[in-house]
Design an enzyme around this catalytic site. Sequence first.
Site, short mmCIF file in Angstrom:
data_model
loop_
_atom_site.label_atom_id
_atom_site.label_comp_id
_atom_site.label_asym_id
_atom_site.label_seq_id
_atom_site.Cartn_x
_atom_site.Cartn_y
_atom_site.Cartn_z
N HIS A 1 0.84 -1.21 0.00
CA HIS A 1 0.00 0.00 0.00
C HIS A 1 0.88 1.26 0.00
CE1 HIS A 1 -3.36 -2.69 1.18
NE2 HIS A 1 -4.10 -1.77 0.59
N LYS B 1 -0.73 4.98 4.43
CA LYS B 1 -1.61 4.05 5.14
C LYS B 1 -1.13 3.87 6.58
CE LYS B 1 -3.90 -0.45 4.69
NZ LYS B 1 -5.25 0.07 4.99
#
Length: 274
Positions: free
Chosen positions: A155, A159
């Site tokens: 990600h 995040k």
Amino acid sequence: MSIKVAIAGIAGRMGRTLAEQVQRVDDLELIGGVERAGSPWLGQSIATGLSLSGATGSITQDLAALPAFDVLLDFTTTQSTLVHLETCLTRRAAMVIGTTGFMPNETMKIKQASKQITIVHAHNYSVGLTLLLDLVQQTSAKVGAEADVEILEWHHNQKVDAPSGTAYALLDAVKAGRQDAVGPSVHGREGLVGARPKGEIGLHAVRGGDIIGEHQVLFAMNGERIELTHRAASRANFAEGALRAARWGFASGAPGLFDMRDVLGLDRAASDGS
Ligand code: NAD
């Protein structure tokens, strides 16, 4: 005849993506949107407010003030989704709920309402990810304890949580497929960890740049390995799935609580692990 849809949270990230995609198809008609109190978009037309040329309808705070709609797409907050639930009950309209983070007692309210109206409620509307979860469970059931399983996810660098919620859902899918007791899950590895214990499941979170989201489940066996991977390129995948759910919910017309497995016609017994 097109399906009339309304969007709650229409000025949000998902709301805008949904509105854009509804505008691109012929079988869905956007009749209006809802936003929170104090939103600068209140009172504006969707065409002007969201720069969606050709869109009709306006943005209001009160869902009950909108013209008739068949399906509400709701990607807002738990509190507001529950308020909208009441309006959908009164109007006998179907709901596609994307909002996440409901407490168990709130989920019960949704379940209760689904005795009267059609509700699709999914934590992840991605068609690809729903299929990945199904494939992972099926694969896990077939390869059994022979395979060493590792779950990897990538990600963006903003995040805040790790591993992702989807990585945990994939872990559940691996476990659901296995008849034997599976060992503990481990997060990353460092130092003299020794040989890999049988049954261990590794979870690994990679963070960097603007990666939207990538998940892979590795089944490593003697002489071969299977890698099942899903890559998200944009939020459009959630919106595509939600529109599919809206069409499915409208066509089904039957009260009940459903998820993306139902929308895609996947075997429910398989997901229940039964
Ligand atoms: P966002 O903050 O960009 O958008 C939410 C919108 O809802 C905002 O425009 C906000 O003003 C509006 N809103 C808040 N209260 C409201 C109210 N009372 N009435 C009407 N509108 C109201 O957030 P987002 O990224 O679009 O995500 C929204 C929700 O959807 C979150 O719960 C998120 O976790 C969830 N989500 C689910 C999926 C899925 O596949 N299920 C995918 C993406 C996001």
